[in-house]
Design a protein around this motif. Structure first.
Motif, mmCIF file in Angstrom:
data_model
loop_
_atom_site.group_PDB
_atom_site.id
_atom_site.type_symbol
_atom_site.label_atom_id
_atom_site.label_comp_id
_atom_site.label_asym_id
_atom_site.label_seq_id
_atom_site.Cartn_x
_atom_site.Cartn_y
_atom_site.Cartn_z
ATOM 1 N N MET A 173 34.202 35.130 40.630
ATOM 2 C CA MET A 173 34.361 36.366 41.459
ATOM 3 C C MET A 173 34.951 37.773 40.665
ATOM 4 O O MET A 173 35.042 38.598 41.106
ATOM 5 C CB MET A 173 35.721 36.080 42.512
ATOM 6 N N ASP A 174 35.003 37.200 39.356
ATOM 7 C CA ASP A 174 35.723 38.613 38.247
ATOM 8 C C ASP A 174 34.427 39.745 38.246
ATOM 9 O O ASP A 174 34.842 40.981 38.324
ATOM 10 C CB ASP A 174 35.925 37.944 37.169
ATOM 11 N N VAL A 175 33.154 39.337 38.305
ATOM 12 C CA VAL A 175 32.153 40.144 37.808
ATOM 13 C C VAL A 175 31.786 40.808 39.328
ATOM 14 O O VAL A 175 31.204 39.924 40.094
ATOM 15 C CB VAL A 175 31.127 39.641 37.168
ATOM 16 N N VAL A 176 31.691 42.020 39.548
ATOM 17 C CA VAL A 176 31.125 42.566 40.710
ATOM 18 C C VAL A 176 29.785 43.173 40.570
ATOM 19 O O VAL A 176 29.311 43.833 39.666
ATOM 20 C CB VAL A 176 32.176 44.004 41.190
ATOM 21 N N VAL A 177 28.914 42.746 41.738
ATOM 22 C CA VAL A 177 27.588 43.138 41.476
ATOM 23 C C VAL A 177 27.553 44.233 42.573
ATOM 24 O O VAL A 177 28.051 44.546 43.566
ATOM 25 C CB VAL A 177 26.783 41.986 42.242
ATOM 26 N N GLY A 178 26.870 45.431 41.944
ATOM 27 C CA GLY A 178 26.531 46.613 42.688
ATOM 28 C C GLY A 178 24.933 46.659 43.293
ATOM 29 O O GLY A 178 24.004 46.356 42.651
ATOM 30 N N ILE A 179 25.027 46.866 44.584
ATOM 31 C CA ILE A 179 23.655 47.171 45.541
ATOM 32 C C ILE A 179 23.391 48.530 45.445
ATOM 33 O O ILE A 179 24.360 49.140 46.072
ATOM 34 C CB ILE A 179 23.836 46.309 46.670
ATOM 35 N N ILE A 180 22.308 48.716 45.388
ATOM 36 C CA ILE A 180 21.607 50.012 45.473
ATOM 37 C C ILE A 180 20.672 49.922 46.471
ATOM 38 O O ILE A 180 19.597 49.313 46.010
ATOM 39 C CB ILE A 180 21.258 50.785 44.084
ATOM 40 N N LEU A 230 22.551 41.266 52.613
ATOM 41 C CA LEU A 230 22.374 40.977 50.976
ATOM 42 C C LEU A 230 23.804 40.955 50.512
ATOM 43 O O LEU A 230 24.213 39.851 49.709
ATOM 44 C CB LEU A 230 21.683 42.006 50.509
ATOM 45 N N LYS A 231 24.733 42.001 51.035
ATOM 46 C CA LYS A 231 26.150 41.770 50.579
ATOM 47 C C LYS A 231 26.911 40.608 50.872
ATOM 48 O O LYS A 231 27.556 39.810 50.030
ATOM 49 C CB LYS A 231 26.677 43.172 50.992
ATOM 50 N N SER A 232 26.674 40.207 52.301
ATOM 51 C CA SER A 232 27.405 39.194 52.781
ATOM 52 C C SER A 232 26.770 37.784 52.086
ATOM 53 O O SER A 232 27.654 37.070 51.883
ATOM 54 C CB SER A 232 27.072 39.032 54.276
ATOM 55 N N PHE A 233 25.368 37.716 51.813
ATOM 56 C CA PHE A 233 25.018 36.473 51.173
ATOM 57 C C PHE A 233 25.803 36.330 49.746
ATOM 58 O O PHE A 233 26.042 35.114 49.229
ATOM 59 C CB PHE A 233 23.384 36.616 51.220
ATOM 60 N N LEU A 234 25.749 37.357 49.215
ATOM 61 C CA LEU A 234 25.999 37.383 47.640
ATOM 62 C C LEU A 234 27.442 36.988 47.662
ATOM 63 O O LEU A 234 28.091 36.071 46.852
ATOM 64 C CB LEU A 234 26.122 38.566 47.114
ATOM 65 N N CYS A 235 28.456 37.434 48.702
ATOM 66 C CA CYS A 235 29.806 37.019 48.762
ATOM 67 C C CYS A 235 30.122 35.768 49.386
ATOM 68 O O CYS A 235 30.903 35.101 48.614
ATOM 69 C CB CYS A 235 30.447 38.047 49.641
ATOM 70 N N ARG A 236 29.125 35.137 50.215
ATOM 71 C CA ARG A 236 29.107 33.730 50.641
ATOM 72 C C ARG A 236 28.938 32.781 49.508
ATOM 73 O O ARG A 236 29.389 31.834 49.585
ATOM 74 C CB ARG A 236 28.218 33.469 51.794
#
Length: 381
Positions: free
Chosen positions: A5-12, A29-35
């Protein structure tokens, strides 16, 4: 889990467009990555060429200044006719973005140069038609990960769409250079793969639109149900006289009213009940409670499948490839016709087979994200 969870992914993506599909795919997409164990955030890149079309006096870029003025006047007159509905619609759109896409009040970026200050190491561009120059007024480098940022380590595309199978030849040289900025490519339409591979020597795969990565029950958590019962839902992204006539006849046969979702004034039927104020949550609610759905929208079809609705899809005049690809994945090609029989909408659909196909495609899509983002970032960390 903490390390992951340390590395944050940015979605454009197109989260800032007041369009149901654009906002819901961004949420998915955001929800799936977080899950999946990856902290993901939607980058608030909101260029005027995307947001301007939703202003009270619209800004729609054009090479001709006079045409730009005509577009602004036409849009303004439409908004005047909508009156209070215009502001209610904008409110519902902003409310959804604030609640589900940007709850942390991240600072907005209006120009590509502002992205150099971002602190993300991993970027995903997509989904949606981010590579369709008709929408972005020419190919924009940001949507290919081509922007300066010292911390940027990897950029991949997820479900990026050209809007069709290929682009006009005049874009070949530019897209060839822009694709080199991507470490991995996945597109939404399988038929676009041969065109992309002409300029990109590595593997290119087709993945599901992000809305399919979430189950129906997850969508129900954010929907807002309408008070109306038993209706035919019409959602069209362009006017189609045959679509309107079909819905009117279906209404007569079934003895139920037609509700049409619209975000602007345009051609329609006086017999339809028009809903101008629905945001993404309301859109989901209307799909959920509809007896039938008549549409020429990609996401209209997508959510009809997710919510297991009886539906008919009409061809889109310029962006029909994406609907054809989607229906082909599910073996539902017969549900898109220009002159469908009234009985066709009651065709039996094997929803168990649809569920099985979805699971198979979700597995491929999830493995791509897992390999290119989640595992990769863990290894480098």
């Amino acid at each position: 889990m903490k390390n992951r969870m340390d590395v944050v992914v940015g979605i454009i993506t197109f989260h800032c467009s007041d369009n149901y599909g654009a906002m819901l795919q961004a949420f998915a997409l955001k929800s799936f990555l977080c899950r999946s164990g990856r902290k993901a955030e939607i980058i608030l890149y909101e260029p005027p060429f995307l947001t301007g079309r939703h202003w009270w006096i619209p800004y729609i870029p054009d090479s001709s200044f006079l045409k730009c003025l005509r577009n602004a006047r036409w849009g303004w007159e439409c908004h005047l006719r909508m009156r209070k509905d215009f502001f209610r619609l904008r409110y519902n759109m902003k409310k959804f973005r604030k609640s589900y896409l940007n709850p942390n009040s991240q600072r907005k970026s209006f120009f590509a140069c502002q992205l150099r200050k971002l602190s993300y190491q991993y970027y995903i561009v997509g989904s949606d038609q981010i590579w369709n120059p008709e929408i972005t007024f020419g190919l924009k480098s940001v949507y290919f990960g081509d922007f300066k940022n010292k911390l940027k380590k990897k950029v991949i595309s997820y479900g990026a769409s050209l809007g069709g199978d290929s682009l006009d030849e005049k874009y070949n040289e530019k897209i060839s250079k822009l694709l080199c900025n991507l470490d991995a490519i996945s597109v939404r339409e399988e038929t676009a793969i041969p065109y992309i591979k002409k300029f990109y020597m590595r593997s290119v795969i087709a993945v599901l639109d992000p809305v399919f990565l979430l189950k129906k029950e997850e969508w129900e958590n954010i929907e807002k149900l309408p008070k109306r019962e038993e209706y035919i839902l019409v959602y069209a992204t362009e006017f189609n006289e045959k679509l309107v006539d079909y819905a009117k006849k279906l209404s007569d046969i079934k003895g139920i009213q037609v509700i049409e979702l619209r975000t602007c004034i345009g051609k329609t039927s006086d017999e339809f009940m028009i809903e101008y104020t629905a945001g993404p949550s309301e859109f989901l609610g209307y799909i959920h409670k509809a007896a039938y759905v008549v549409t020429n929208s990609f996401h209209g079809v997508a959510f009809s499948i997710i919510y297991q609705k009886k539906f008919i899809a009409f061809p889109h005049s310029s962006r029909n490839t994406r609907i054809c690809n989607l229906l082909r994945k599910y073996g539902l090609e017969n549900l898109q016709q220009n002159n469908p029989d009234q009985k066709m909408i009651d065709s039996l659909i094997d929803w168990d087979d649809i569920k099985k196909r979805t699971e198979e495609h979700v597995k491929i899509s999830a493995e791509y994200l897992w390999q290119e983002i989640i595992l990769d970032s863990c290894k480098k960390k």
